[in-house]
Scaffold this active site. Structure first.
Site, mmCIF file in Angstrom:
data_model
loop_
_atom_site.group_PDB
_atom_site.id
_atom_site.type_symbol
_atom_site.label_atom_id
_atom_site.label_comp_id
_atom_site.label_asym_id
_atom_site.label_seq_id
_atom_site.Cartn_x
_atom_site.Cartn_y
_atom_site.Cartn_z
ATOM 1 N N CYS A 1 0.685 -1.343 -0.467
ATOM 2 C CA CYS A 1 0.178 0.161 0.248
ATOM 3 C C CYS A 1 1.157 0.792 0.351
ATOM 4 O O CYS A 1 0.560 2.025 0.398
ATOM 5 C CB CYS A 1 -1.006 0.358 1.244
ATOM 6 S SG CYS A 1 -2.380 -1.123 1.655
ATOM 7 N N ASP B 1 2.195 2.535 2.568
ATOM 8 C CA ASP B 1 3.127 2.764 3.704
ATOM 9 C C ASP B 1 2.713 1.732 5.056
ATOM 10 O O ASP B 1 2.615 0.952 4.831
ATOM 11 C CB ASP B 1 2.518 4.016 4.013
ATOM 12 C CG ASP B 1 1.111 4.374 3.879
ATOM 13 O OD1 ASP B 1 0.598 3.367 3.646
ATOM 14 O OD2 ASP B 1 0.364 5.442 3.572
ATOM 15 N N CYS C 1 5.176 8.214 2.309
ATOM 16 C CA CYS C 1 5.424 9.261 1.242
ATOM 17 C C CYS C 1 5.603 10.500 2.638
ATOM 18 O O CYS C 1 6.123 9.777 3.730
ATOM 19 C CB CYS C 1 4.363 9.823 0.430
ATOM 20 S SG CYS C 1 2.706 10.356 1.786
ATOM 21 N N CYS D 1 -2.509 8.895 6.275
ATOM 22 C CA CYS D 1 -0.937 8.722 6.837
ATOM 23 C C CYS D 1 -1.026 9.362 8.743
ATOM 24 O O CYS D 1 -1.258 8.711 9.097
ATOM 25 C CB CYS D 1 -0.491 9.879 6.369
ATOM 26 S SG CYS D 1 0.324 10.112 4.645
#
Lengths: 404, 127
Positions: free
Chosen positions: B37, B39, B63, B106
């Site tokens: 995915c 992360d 990221c 995130c």
């Protein structure tokens, strides 16, 4: 002030100053309509357009009469595929293309399958990004109208075997269209030797202006396409609308420059690519090149930097303009459909960057890029739990990850 | 995409990068996300006798927003009690870093990571 360096030559290229110089008079002093047949203003503009047409024809070994100016490769691809389908669709309604084609080809095919009752076969690619010719042969049926396969890939830079595809198409009486937006000026093209019936060309990928392209349409044996726009019947009735002499001249000049300089530019880019790749690999392990190592143009490096996510790497090298094959720069969060089609695992697809080298890239640029990339890769790997686990010998594929 | 100064600062100068001894009873480890995915976060806390988080460390594959979110949360949890840390919401992280909408996940991952680390710590120290 940090200097930004351009490494995205597959997205677009700067217009060569020599091209700009040729174009400028056609924005001012020479303003006639090239389709005005009755006075010198028109003739002057027409002559410039016809010289440009010869220059475009020359680089693909075509006859100038076979060149149609368009607004760019997207229009050329649409016109070729939909125009051909419109003209011959009542006789043959099967198209063969490839999963890694540009979106404008895939979307044109999807339109035909959804709205016009066409069948479309999407050929897979091998792990090197190239199609399997045997699979192509087996996919052809008596209903097959068209095979559309691009020359050079925009994302991974691989070169498809155009001569072999053309031969198969001719033997089976199937039209062959190729999107050569990224191929012109990068590889030798000969529409006759390669049995190409339709070819899309772009201006801004070859140091020409944006907003102009061309479509090659074979005359012998004649290939017919239905026009998509109604109008004054310019461009042999296939593409109505007044041409922009400035843009046509720009495309023509860009082709002319490449006709003379392709070989020396390719040699320069090969040197720079080796410098870049060897430079990075000498200081970082586990850097993977996506797409064939051999059958690729020298200006493209598509690399996976294992254990670090592509967008975070881009953030760290922000004065280097590169492109990401990873998901996180786009809203979709899906990694590149092209890398997926190659069978690149999603883990690695997320770590990929496309580095484009071009006419104005210098050795200093490459050296600076190598230093920046190496530093950032090492910094981010020190931050990466995956790198840590891999160093400890943990098999990442054996962990039960929670997909989210 | 233009990121906030705070986000860029955490990305360029991440706080509390590293690892704690995952075998220690005082340490709780959370490993969330998936490489496929794009992360993965590893977040660790070291809890003192008083139930206060004395140290926190992270490593993140992801990221810039994912790296910044995990860096920020390690700063926030230090000095907090386990229960206080457990109540941190992803929206607080997202607001602080001014995450763009596509990057909200995130901050969710960072919240998941601290919760997982706390759960691991509690599991190790069941009475």
């Amino acid at each position: 002030m940090i200097k930004n360096i351009y490494f995205d030559y597959q997205a677009t290229t700067p217009v060569d100053p020599r091209v700009i110089k040729k174009m400028i008079p056609y924005f001012g002093e020479i303003y006639g309509n090239p389709h005005s047949r009755n006075h010198p203003f028109g003739w002057e503009a027409e002559e410039a357009v016809e010289v440009a047409r010869e220059n475009v024809a020359e680089i693909i070994k075509a006859n100038p009469k076979e060149i149609i100016f368009t607004s760019g490769a997207t229009e050329s691809n649409n016109l070729a595929i939909k125009g051909l389908a419109d003209f011959y669709g009542d006789k043959k309604n099967h198209i063969i293309t490839c999963v890694t084609e540009h979106k404008c080809v895939l979307e044109s095919c999807r339109f035909l399958s959804e709205k016009k009752d066409f069948d479309v076969t999407y050929l897979p690619v091998k792990s090197d990004g190239l199609i399997d010719l045997e699979v192509l042969k087996k996919s052809i049926t008596p209903k097959t109208l068209l095979v559309s396969i691009m020359g050079v890939h925009n994302e991974i830079g691989v070169i498809q075997p155009l001569s072999e595809i053309g031969k198969i198409c001719r033997e089976n009486d199937v039209f062959f269209h190729t999107d050569c937006a990224q191929a012109v000026g990068k590889i030798d093209l000969d529409v006759n030797n390669m049995n190409i019936d339709l070819m899309s060309i772009s201006g801004h990928k070859i140091y020409g202006p944006k907003g102009v392209g061309a479509l090659y349409v074979r005359r012998k044996p004649r290939v017919r396409i239905a026009a998509m726009m109604s109008g004054g019947g310019q461009e042999r009735g296939m593409r109505s609308g007044t041409l922009s002499p400035a843009l046509c001249v720009g495309l023509g000049e860009a082709c002319k420059i490449y006709s003379g300089e392709m070989n020396q530019e390719s040699k320069k880019l090969e040197k720079l690519r080796t410098l870049m790749l060897d430079g990075i690999r000498s200081k970082c392990d586990e850097i993977y090149l996506n797409g064939s190592e051999v059958e690729r143009v020298p200006g493209n490096l598509n690399l996976s930097f294992a254990y670090i996510e592509g967008e975070s790497l881009m953030m760290g090298i922000k004065n280097l303009a590169v492109s990401s094959g990873s998901a996180c720069t786009s809203a979709s969060l899906e990694p590149s459909y092209v890398l997926k089609a190659l069978g690149v695992e999603e883990e690695l697809a997320h770590t990929s960057l496309r580095i484009g080298l071009g006419r104005f890239t210098s050795e200093e640029d490459v050296n600076e890029a190598v230093e920046k990339i190496v530093n950032e890769v090492n910094r981010l790997r020190a931050l990466s739990p995956l790198w840590e686990m891999a160093q400890e010998g943990v098999d990442l594929t054996k962990i039960n990850w929670a997909a989210h | 995409m233009a990121y906030s100064k705070k986000l860029v600062d955490h990305y360029e100068n991440p706080r509390n990068v590293g690892s704690l001894d995952k075998e220690s009873k005082e340490v709780g480890t959370g490993l969330v996300g998936a490489p496929a995915c794009g992360d993965v976060m590893k977040l660790q806390i070291k809890v003192g006798d008083s139930g206060i988080i004395e140290d926190a460390k992270f490593k993140t594959f992801g990221c810039g927003s994912a790296i910044a979110s995990s860096s920020l949360i390690t700063e926030w949890v230090k000095g907090k009690s386990v229960d206080e840390a457990d109540s941190i919401k992803n929206t607080e992280i997202a607001n602080h870093l001014a995450l763009p909408p596509v990057k909200i996940h995130c901050s969710v991952l960072a919240e998941d990571a601290i919760k997982a680390a706390i759960a691991d710590y509690k599991d190790k120290n069941k009475k």
